[in-house]
Enzyme design. Structure first.
Site, short mmCIF file in Angstrom:
data_model
loop_
_atom_site.label_atom_id
_atom_site.label_comp_id
_atom_site.label_asym_id
_atom_site.label_seq_id
_atom_site.Cartn_x
_atom_site.Cartn_y
_atom_site.Cartn_z
CE LYS A 1 17.96 -26.79 -43.97
NZ LYS A 1 16.62 -26.38 -43.49
N GLY B 1 17.17 -18.54 -35.85
CA GLY B 1 16.01 -19.41 -35.69
C GLY B 1 15.71 -19.67 -34.23
CB SER B 2 13.65 -22.32 -32.71
OG SER B 2 14.32 -23.53 -33.05
N GLY C 1 16.36 -25.49 -32.03
CA GLY C 1 17.09 -25.87 -33.23
C GLY C 1 18.51 -25.33 -33.23
N GLY C 2 18.66 -24.08 -32.80
CA GLY C 2 19.99 -23.48 -32.78
C GLY C 2 20.92 -24.16 -31.79
CD GLU D 1 18.76 -13.00 -34.41
OE1 GLU D 1 17.53 -12.79 -34.37
OE2 GLU D 1 19.51 -12.49 -35.25
CB CYS E 1 14.64 -12.01 -33.80
SG CYS E 1 15.39 -10.70 -34.79
CD GLU F 1 11.62 -15.83 -29.48
OE1 GLU F 1 11.67 -14.95 -30.36
OE2 GLU F 1 12.41 -16.78 -29.43
#
Length: 465
Positions: free
Chosen positions: A148, A203-204, A207-208, A227, A264, A347
């Site tokens: 994606k 990603g965030s 979202g994750g 992650e 990250c 974060e």
């Protein structure tokens, strides 16, 4: 350019059809195909870097280095397939005198899990994107890959996908081995599709977690290797502070603001014995550009949330960039953090960090207890470990919380190698037993299988005597 339902169906059908012929390719065949993909990226280096620079605002030197890393890690998987280090095999010969009764011939190896969906990341347009570590490791495992694309670099994603697809097909891998899709709806449909057998995400946290819930909520739940987020704490011991305090403050700022803090492994929290002296030694630079407006907005929102936490004050603000983004250092006491641990959970993806002052070794131990899982944890210790018993204890405590313990160094920069661990307990990742960097990343896309008394003709190549 969102992928239509009809086009997505064609991609998933092709990946599903490719799964068996791809799984039956030899490690040598897959190694040759990976090398071909690496060669294709290298041959198009100038065009790829120019396109990446135009879409991401990252400097050319950084992109050149990242593309070099990407090509290297693809070739590293190819080398591991060739030398057998990524092709596990365990053989227990038949033994009539075995302690639990006669043991049959048992041979154990791994098989590809099936088509893998990879969500590309924004901050590494090569190394964590279309042919990043997730894709390279899944291809090495023998899994078809559907990527994606990240909307932050769409043209680069399309060009990279064309190069990779052409190289893999030209090397003899089956059609459907690799494909690119675009758009949120297409990716969600793919994640729910029973033909997709695992997914990888960088990603965030928000979202994750949403995608993780989709993967877990399927009628047939699948592994989701995400992650998600990390503040990567740094502990400065009193002995280290007394030995080289200013140098530590300078090193932290350099790591914190590297790439405008869009890593990250950005060290967003530092625990120090003298917060006032530490912040007084901080000199913040003008940050580089943010990757895109959405990340800039997210940075402003997260720093605002941090400033609103009880006891938090703005200690240092640097000069603003042309985008209006300024590096920030916030300060808070250990007592306030222990009363409200949220302060060290947020974060701030960008050039901002939180300095936490502790007054005793026990208060430091208590702070480490309230930290959530992390990708990394760093110890700034005295030059001689014999002079810093507290640092030794801190390293042991951090190992309970993080995937990588760093000693007298900074966490930004992640070496690609067999011993690397880029993962950690929740919320750093959804699967703390795995890594997304290094050759061990292949294990996410493999499933163990034991073969009992099976003749050689029916065994995988690596299990034949």
């Amino acid at each position: 350019m969102d992928t239509t339902a009809a086009d997505l169906e064609a991609v998933l059908a092709a990946a599903h059809a490719a799964r068996r012929p791809l799984a039956r390719t030899s490690p040598t065949d897959r190694a040759r195909a990976l090398d071909a993909a690496a060669d294709a990226l290298e041959a198009a280096r100038a065009e790829l870097v120019e396109l990446a620079a135009s879409e991401t605002h990252l400097p050319t030197a950084r992109l050149e280095g990242e593309l070099t890393r990407t090509v290297f890690q693809v070739r590293l998987f190819a080398a591991g397939l060739r030398d057998g280090s990524l092709v596990p095999a365990r053989v227990d010969p038949a033994d009539p005198g075995w302690g639990t009764g006669p043991r049959p011939d048992l041979r154990r190896t791994v098989v590809p899990i099936g088509p893998v969906l990879v969500f590309a990341a924004s901050n590494f347009p090569f190394a964590f994107s279309v042919l990043g570590g997730d894709s390279a490791s899944a291809l090495a495992a023998g899994c078809p890959v559907v990527v994606k694309a990240h909307p932050g670099h769409p043209e680069l994603s399309r060009l990279t996908a064309r190069l990779v697809t052409g190289a893999l097909t030209g090397a003899g891998l089956p059609a459907g081995t690799f494909a690119l899709v675009e758009g949120v709806e297409a990716s969600l449909a793919a994640l729910r599709d029973p033909r997709v057998r695992a997914a990888g995400f960088t990603g965030s946290l928000r979202g994750g977690r949403a995608l993780f819930d989709v993967a877990a909520g399927r009628p047939d739940p699948i592994p989701f290797h995400g992650e998600l987020g990390s503040v990567n704490p740094v502990v400065v011991t009193p002995a280290a502070w007394a030995e080289r305090g200013t140098a530590i403050a300078d090193g932290w700022v350099g790591s914190l603001t590297l790439g405008a803090g869009q890593f990250c492994t950005n060290p967003g929290v530092v625990l120090v014995p003298d917060a006032a002296a530490f912040t007084a030694a901080v000199d913040l630079p003008v940050p580089g550009p943010m990757l895109n407006p959405a990340i800039a907005q997210g940075f402003q929102e997260s720093t605002r949330e941090l400033r609103e936490q009880p006891g938090v004050r703005v200690a240092v603000t640097g000069p603003a960039s042309d985008e209006g983004v300024a590096a920030q250092v916030l300060a808070v006491s250990a007592a306030d953090v222990l009363a409200n641990p949220r302060t060290v959970h947020v974060e701030a993806f960008g050039p901002a960090g939180v300095v936490v002052g502790y007054s005793s070794p026990q208060e430091l131990r208590d702070l480490l207890e309230v930290l959530p899982g992390q990708l990394t944890g760093s110890v700034q210790a005295a030059a001689d470990p014999a002079d810093d018993d507290l640092a030794v204890e801190v390293a042991q405590l951090l190992a309970e919380k993080v995937g990588r313990v760093v000693w007298n160094d900074w966490p930004t920069g992640v070496t690609v190698s067999g011993a690397q661990q880029h993962g950690g307990p929740w919320p750093a990742t959804t699967t703390p037993t795995t890594t997304s960097v290094g050759t061990a990343a292949i294990e996410r896309w493999q499933r163990p299988v034991a073969f009992q008394a099976v003749p050689a003709a029916a065994l995988p190549e690596q299990l034949r005597s």
